[in-house]
Write a protein that holds these residues in place. Structure first.
Motif, PDB file in Angstrom:
ATOM      1  N   CYS A   1      12.798   6.630  -9.882  1.00 14.99           N
ATOM      2  CA  CYS A   1      13.502   5.647 -10.545  1.00 14.99           C
ATOM      3  C   CYS A   1      13.013   5.071 -11.874  1.00 14.99           C
ATOM      4  O   CYS A   1      11.892   4.643 -12.194  1.00 14.99           O
ATOM      5  CB  CYS A   1      13.800   4.763  -9.428  1.00 14.99           C
ATOM      6  SG  CYS A   1      15.172   3.247 -10.162  1.00 14.99           S
TER       7      CYS A   1
ATOM      8  N   LEU B   1      14.225   0.543  -6.271  1.00 10.93           N
ATOM      9  CA  LEU B   1      15.549   1.409  -5.650  1.00 10.93           C
ATOM     10  C   LEU B   1      15.362   1.186  -3.965  1.00 10.93           C
ATOM     11  O   LEU B   1      14.812   1.345  -3.504  1.00 10.93           O
ATOM     12  CB  LEU B   1      15.259   2.783  -5.822  1.00 10.93           C
ATOM     13  CG  LEU B   1      16.311   3.636  -5.428  1.00 10.93           C
ATOM     14  CD1 LEU B   1      17.814   3.225  -5.796  1.00 10.93           C
ATOM     15  CD2 LEU B   1      16.240   4.953  -5.784  1.00 10.93           C
TER      16      LEU B   1
ATOM     17  N   CYS C   1      22.481   9.939 -11.211  1.00  9.26           N
ATOM     18  CA  CYS C   1      21.255   9.583 -11.591  1.00  9.26           C
ATOM     19  C   CYS C   1      20.373  10.664 -12.368  1.00  9.26           C
ATOM     20  O   CYS C   1      20.264  11.859 -12.179  1.00  9.26           O
ATOM     21  CB  CYS C   1      20.352   9.553 -10.082  1.00  9.26           C
ATOM     22  SG  CYS C   1      18.361   9.373 -10.345  1.00  9.26           S
TER      23      CYS C   1
END
Length: 307
Positions: free
Chosen positions: A24, A52, A69
């Motif tokens: 992330c 996350l 993402c």
């Protein structure tokens, strides 16, 4: 239908996601402003304040977060290559979700997980027409995926990237679906088996010989599944469509004279799109590995990078 019966209808869950918090962007760099997953989540199940985190009770497994993402922190658990092989076994394949499993030849936990890279791959690796079974989507808790999925389909059609490939159509009623169960007679079995073997061999030849390791190590560099699919699929496209794919999916990076060649961007890039290059004043850029996440731009203290 009683409320208790409604609760028994499967809609997916957090378990349908492959989660790697170390990838992330907010975890890799606390000042990153990336919030694509949080912004698209219709259930408000994602939190980024302390890394996350996905709320198990709120997540319904719509998979929309996996389509936006840029680093592979959120990906589908489903084996997409296996889904394609399953769809190849029938002349008029239908792709459905877990709610319509009785009327499909292959399934995702939710069709909201079909990003543009998936749609391009389906179009180019299948023939004839592929029907997306959306019959139950309107009354599903994940109905928010419908306009987004249709928008992606329209965008791919308008770009011309699906031209010459399998026709992707949607079915929102039983009449439109025209589902036919897979036949299992001896002749069709061996024909299907032979075709699957040939196509599987072709897919293996197109895939990198080095397997992609799934690791939670901060220093691990890997391309997200969607980018892998894109790179494998577009290599077989005609030259004109390859150029269109480049315009739609590729990014470029420029370094200005303020670059001090500190290599910080090389270290923080999650996909390996930036590589140390002692021959140059700045790192080398590997375009096919870049997903345009922008982390290098955010991290650069010299403000020397333009994406």
């Amino acid at each position: 239908m009683s409320s208790s019966a409604k609760k028994q209808v499967p809609v997916g869950s957090r378990d349908d996601l492959q989660i790697d918090p170390s990838r992330c962007l907010r975890t890799r760099f606390s000042e990153s402003v990336c919030n694509h997953c949080q912004a698209i989540c219709p259930a408000a199940a994602l939190s980024l304040e302390d890394g996350l985190v996905i709320n198990q009770e709120q997540c319904s497994g719509c998979l929309l977060c996996t389509t936006v993402c840029p680093s592979g922190a959120l990906e589908q658990q489903a084996d997409f290559q296996a889904i394609i092989l399953q769809l190849r076994k029938v002349p008029k394949p239908v792709l459905g979700c877990c709610r319509s499993k009785e009327q499909a030849h292959a399934w995702l936990s939710c069709l909201g997980g079909l990003a543009e890279e998936h749609l391009l791959t389906l179009s180019q690796r299948l023939s004839g027409a592929l029907t997306l079974n959306l019959i139950h989507c309107d009354d599903c808790p994940n109905s928010a995926i419908l306009p987004l999925l249709k928008e992606r389909l329209q965008r791919m059609t308008a770009s011309g990237l699906t031209a010459g490939g399998c026709n992707l159509v949607t079915a929102t009623s039983q009449v439109e679906l025209q589902y036919q169960p897979e036949t299992v007679d001896r002749r069709s079995f061996f024909t299907s088996f032979r075709n699957s073997l040939f196509q599987a061999a072709a897919d293996v030849m197109q895939t990198s010989a080095k397997p992609v390791e799934r690791s939670s190590s901060y220093g691990d560099k890997r391309i997200p599944q969607r980018r892998e699919l894109l790179n494998q699929t577009r290599s077989s496209l005609p030259e004109e469509q390859q150029a269109t794919a480049a315009k739609q999916f590729d990014h470029s990076i420029r370094f200005n004279t303020a670059c001090s060649a500190c290599q910080g961007c090389v270290a923080i890039c999650p996909t390996g799109a930036l590589v140390s290059n002692v021959q140059e004043e700045h790192p080398e850029f590997v375009q096919e590995r870049c997903t345009g996440c922008g982390l290098c731009v955010e991290f650069c203290l010299d403000q020397a990078i333009r994406l």
